[in-house]
Structures are given as structure tokens and as C-alpha cells.
Design a protein around this motif. Structure first.
Motif, PDB file in Angstrom:
ATOM      1  N   LYS A   7       0.833  -1.190   0.000  1.00 54.25           N
ATOM      2  CA  LYS A   7       0.000   0.000   0.000  1.00 54.25           C
ATOM      3  C   LYS A   7       0.876   1.250   0.000  1.00 54.25           C
ATOM      4  O   LYS A   7       1.989   1.234   0.517  1.00 54.25           O
ATOM      5  CB  LYS A   7      -0.932   0.038   1.213  1.00 54.25           C
ATOM      6  CG  LYS A   7      -2.166  -0.865   1.080  1.00 54.25           C
ATOM      7  CD  LYS A   7      -1.866  -2.298   1.427  1.00 54.25           C
ATOM      8  CE  LYS A   7      -3.133  -3.143   1.523  1.00 54.25           C
ATOM      9  NZ  LYS A   7      -2.834  -4.544   1.911  1.00 54.25           N
ATOM     10  N   LYS A  10      -7.100   8.020  -5.223  1.00 53.99           N
ATOM     11  CA  LYS A  10      -7.691   7.152  -4.202  1.00 53.99           C
ATOM     12  C   LYS A  10      -8.866   6.371  -4.781  1.00 53.99           C
ATOM     13  O   LYS A  10      -9.038   5.174  -4.493  1.00 53.99           O
ATOM     14  CB  LYS A  10      -8.137   7.993  -3.017  1.00 53.99           C
ATOM     15  CG  LYS A  10      -8.882   7.232  -1.926  1.00 53.99           C
ATOM     16  CD  LYS A  10      -7.990   6.258  -1.205  1.00 53.99           C
ATOM     17  CE  LYS A  10      -8.702   5.651   0.000  1.00 53.99           C
ATOM     18  NZ  LYS A  10      -7.883   4.620   0.682  1.00 53.99           N
ATOM     19  N   SER A  65      -3.456   5.285   0.510  1.00 54.84           N
ATOM     20  CA  SER A  65      -3.984   6.104   1.604  1.00 54.84           C
ATOM     21  C   SER A  65      -3.543   7.541   1.372  1.00 54.84           C
ATOM     22  O   SER A  65      -2.374   7.795   1.082  1.00 54.84           O
ATOM     23  CB  SER A  65      -3.450   5.611   2.959  1.00 54.84           C
ATOM     24  OG  SER A  65      -3.938   4.326   3.258  1.00 54.84           O
ATOM     25  N   HIS A  88      -9.975  13.677   4.693  1.00 56.67           N
ATOM     26  CA  HIS A  88      -8.646  13.096   4.955  1.00 56.67           C
ATOM     27  C   HIS A  88      -7.718  14.106   5.642  1.00 56.67           C
ATOM     28  O   HIS A  88      -6.508  14.115   5.390  1.00 56.67           O
ATOM     29  CB  HIS A  88      -8.013  12.600   3.658  1.00 56.67           C
ATOM     30  CG  HIS A  88      -8.895  11.691   2.862  1.00 56.67           C
ATOM     31  ND1 HIS A  88      -9.172  10.397   3.253  1.00 56.67           N
ATOM     32  CD2 HIS A  88      -9.581  11.898   1.701  1.00 56.67           C
ATOM     33  CE1 HIS A  88      -9.984   9.834   2.361  1.00 56.67           C
ATOM     34  NE2 HIS A  88     -10.244  10.714   1.421  1.00 56.67           N
ATOM     35  N   GLU A 114     -10.481   8.110  10.513  1.00 56.32           N
ATOM     36  CA  GLU A 114      -9.782   6.879  10.186  1.00 56.32           C
ATOM     37  C   GLU A 114      -8.435   6.870  10.900  1.00 56.32           C
ATOM     38  O   GLU A 114      -7.874   7.928  11.191  1.00 56.32           O
ATOM     39  CB  GLU A 114      -9.554   6.744   8.680  1.00 56.32           C
ATOM     40  CG  GLU A 114     -10.804   6.482   7.879  1.00 56.32           C
ATOM     41  CD  GLU A 114     -10.487   6.221   6.419  1.00 56.32           C
ATOM     42  OE1 GLU A 114     -11.078   5.280   5.848  1.00 56.32           O
ATOM     43  OE2 GLU A 114      -9.650   6.945   5.868  1.00 56.32           O
ATOM     44  N   LEU A 153      -4.470   5.391  10.510  1.00 55.84           N
ATOM     45  CA  LEU A 153      -3.485   4.840   9.595  1.00 55.84           C
ATOM     46  C   LEU A 153      -2.324   4.313  10.427  1.00 55.84           C
ATOM     47  O   LEU A 153      -1.797   5.023  11.289  1.00 55.84           O
ATOM     48  CB  LEU A 153      -2.966   5.897   8.616  1.00 55.84           C
ATOM     49  CG  LEU A 153      -3.871   6.327   7.469  1.00 55.84           C
ATOM     50  CD1 LEU A 153      -4.918   7.313   7.966  1.00 55.84           C
ATOM     51  CD2 LEU A 153      -3.060   6.955   6.351  1.00 55.84           C
ATOM     52  N   GLU A 174      -5.070   1.238   6.676  1.00 57.65           N
ATOM     53  CA  GLU A 174      -6.021   2.201   7.220  1.00 57.65           C
ATOM     54  C   GLU A 174      -7.316   1.491   7.615  1.00 57.65           C
ATOM     55  O   GLU A 174      -7.650   0.425   7.088  1.00 57.65           O
ATOM     56  CB  GLU A 174      -6.312   3.316   6.217  1.00 57.65           C
ATOM     57  CG  GLU A 174      -7.014   2.840   4.956  1.00 57.65           C
ATOM     58  CD  GLU A 174      -7.285   3.989   3.980  1.00 57.65           C
ATOM     59  OE1 GLU A 174      -8.439   4.113   3.533  1.00 57.65           O
ATOM     60  OE2 GLU A 174      -6.336   4.728   3.660  1.00 57.65           O
TER      61      GLU A 174
END
Length: 314
Positions: free
Chosen positions: A71, A96, A104, A247, A292, A294, A310
Motif C-alpha cells: 500500500k 484514491k 492512503s 482526509h 480513520e 493509519l 487504514e
């Protein structure tokens, strides 16, 4: 195993560029936790006391790790008073959408010039302050000439520590195609400890490629769905009053870069992983339903992120 976890604190505030506020103001605006003289970073634990299989932080999985993808971490350095930053954010969002399970993105609002609020009146535009001490340190470390700019896996391009957003698509597509995961991360559980106002994240991790590399681990929080205005040179009046910020980087548990977690030559069997519990204090300003976490692992030598996972908090 007891010597695996060396604690590293990298929390010195970096130089603040384009400063138009006093240090006392930044203490109020940037991150209220840092204003508390008794504030300390939460600890990291290497022993899983909830599992009967754990021995000094080692878990034996039921089956080997297979079909595991690399990732990518894209950090979009921005600010709601940056008139040219929206196209970069659009690029990040489109990437994304194209790679939802492999990328992420983190929106790092930074510098007083681009990200300091214009008012404390929450009914007026530009009242939010998305800056963090870590974000200011990132801006300093990457030696950015201005915004927007970014970093992909904490690396830049063409001799710079940062990478211009015009190059993001090609770099990310190349990394996606290579798909060479160097370490393994699995987010097993997220607990909201309301009494102590902290998040507790259970993580499995291990190196996948034997090496002499020393690795760092960190836990970050992002938040989406935050309504506040955004400057934009191509919009009527030069701004978007009903903009929604997604984000948004809210901070990290262990400073900007993380703490030592393991070396690539750690002696683990095929099905064995390290079990970790990471913790971060909850800021009362966060809406956890829109947040979220990470978890990412990076090389200690150059801070290159080699894997990120994430998950939604709730």
C-alpha cells in the motif's frame, strides 16, 4: 524480545514558516494537547495479554501470509487559504478512487500563511485550524518552496524531498504496478477507551524481506466531512464557501516519524507475527464517526514508508 522496542521521541517543534502569530497563539490553535505541561506521548506495548497464543508479543497465525499487497502513502500538503491547492487535492482524490485498497491519502494543512484561521467565530468561514505540530515539522523537513506539494511514501523527486502534484499519478501508478510489499501490517482491532480518552489499536506486523534494515512504526488519525471554506483561484470570488475537507491529518501517536519497532532480520517463523498495541489520545474536537486511523511502518534510515494500512475508527 524485551529489547525489541526502543522508545524514540521526536516531538521537537519544527520551524514555522510565514509566521504571523505569536508562539502563545500557536499553542492555542495548533494542538491543545501540547499546551499541557503534563502531556506525554502514549506508550506502545509489545505483549498481547488478551491472546492465549501470545508469548512476549509473538502471535502464531493459523495460516501463512499470502496475496498481500503493498500500500502507498500520499501526503497532500495543503491549506484552506491556499488558492492553488484544490487541483492537487482533486488529483489525490481521483487516485484514491482508482486505487481504493492500495492508496492512503492524508491532507496535511500547514503553515500560518496557508492554514491559520482568520477568525475564531465558528459561524464564519476560515475558522478551523487543521494544523498540527507534526505537520509543521513535515513542511520544514521537506523543504517545500510553497504549496501545493506532496510526498509519496515520504519521498520526493528530482533531488527534492517533496514531489509536485503533477508527478503524483505517474509515481503512484509505478509503485502500484511494482507491488513489492516489504513488511506486513494487519489492523486487528480498534478500541475507543472513553474513560481515558484514547484509542487503542491492536496491530500485527512483521518484515517480509530479510534485511538489516531498522523500521519505525506510527499511528495517525485523519478526519473527513469537515465543512469550512477553501480559497480557490478558479472559483467565483476566489473561494468555495461550502467546501468539505476530507482526509485531514489530525496528528500522530509517536511524533512525526514514529518509534523503533523491529529489524528486518528479526527471527520469526513463517506464521509468526509481532502483536502490538498502539495508543493515541483522542482530541475532543474530532468527530470519531468521520475519522480513520493509519498505521504505517517506515525505514529508520531515511523515513521511507514501506507499508500502510487504514481503517475506520467506528
Amino acid at each position: 524480545m524485551k529489547n525489541l522496542f526502543t522508545f524514540v521521541l521526536l516531538l521537537t517543534l519544527g520551524t514555522v514558516f510565514f509566521s504571523c502569530q505569536d508562539a502563545e497563539d500557536d499553542c492555542i490553535y495548533v494542538d491543545k494537547r501540547r499546551c499541557d505541561p503534563d502531556f506525554v506521548l502514549p506508550d506502545i506495548t509489545g505483549t498481547d495479554t488478551t491472546s492465549t497464543d501470545s508469548t512476549d508479543g509473538i502471535i502464531t497465525l493459523a495460516s501463512p501470509i499470502t496475496n498481500y499487497d503493498e500500500k502507498i502513502l500520499l501526503e497532500d500538503f495543503t491549506g484552506f487559504r491556499c488558492t492553488n491547492c484544490v487541483p492537487a487535492t482533486v488529483t489525490a482524490v481521483n487516485l484514491k478512487a482508482a486505487h481504493p485498497n492500495r492508496l492512503s491519502i492524508v491532507g496535511v494543512h500547514c503553515t500560518p500563511f496557508f492554514a491559520a484561521p482568520l477568525t475564531s467565530d465558528t459561524t464564519q468561514p476560515y475558522h478551523s485550524d487543521f494544523r498540527t505540530p507534526e505537520g509543521e515539522q513535515f513542511f520544514d523537513y521537506y523543504e517545500m518552496a510553497g504549496l501545493p506539494n506532496g510526498a509519496i511514501n515520504r519521498l520526493g523527486s528530482q533531488g527534492n524531498k517533496y514531489i509536485p502534484f503533477a508527478e503524483w499519478t505517474d509515481r503512484i501508478n509505478a509503485l502500484i504496478a511494482e507491488n513489492n510489499p516489504e513488511v506486513y501490517i494487519s489492523i486487528e482491532n480498534i478500541t475507543v477507551d472513553e474513560e481515558n480518552q484514547e484509542l487503542i489499536v491492536k496491530v500485527y506486523a512483521k518484515p517480509l524481506i530479510p534485511s538489516e534494515t531498522a523500521y519505525l512504526i506510527n499511528l495517525s488519525v485523519t478526519e473527513s466531512g469537515i465543512a469550512d471554506a477553501q480559497k480557490n483561484s478558479s472559483s467565483p470570488g476566489g473561494q468555495i464557501l461550502d467546501y468539505v475537507h476530507n482526509h485531514v491529518y489530525r496528528g500522530s501517536a509517536y511524533g512525526p516519524w514514529g518509534i523503533d519497532v523491529f529489524n528486518g532480520n528479526i527471527d520469526l517463523n513463517t506464521n509468526e507475527v509481532l502483536s502490538l498495541k498502539l495508543k493515541i489520545d483522542i482530541n475532543t474536537e474530532w468527530n470519531l464517526e468521520n475519522c480513520e486511523i493509519l498505521v504505517f511502518i517506515s525505514k529508520s534510515s531515511n523515513r521511507e514508508v514501506v507499508q500502510v494500512e487504514e481503517a475506520h475508527i467506528l
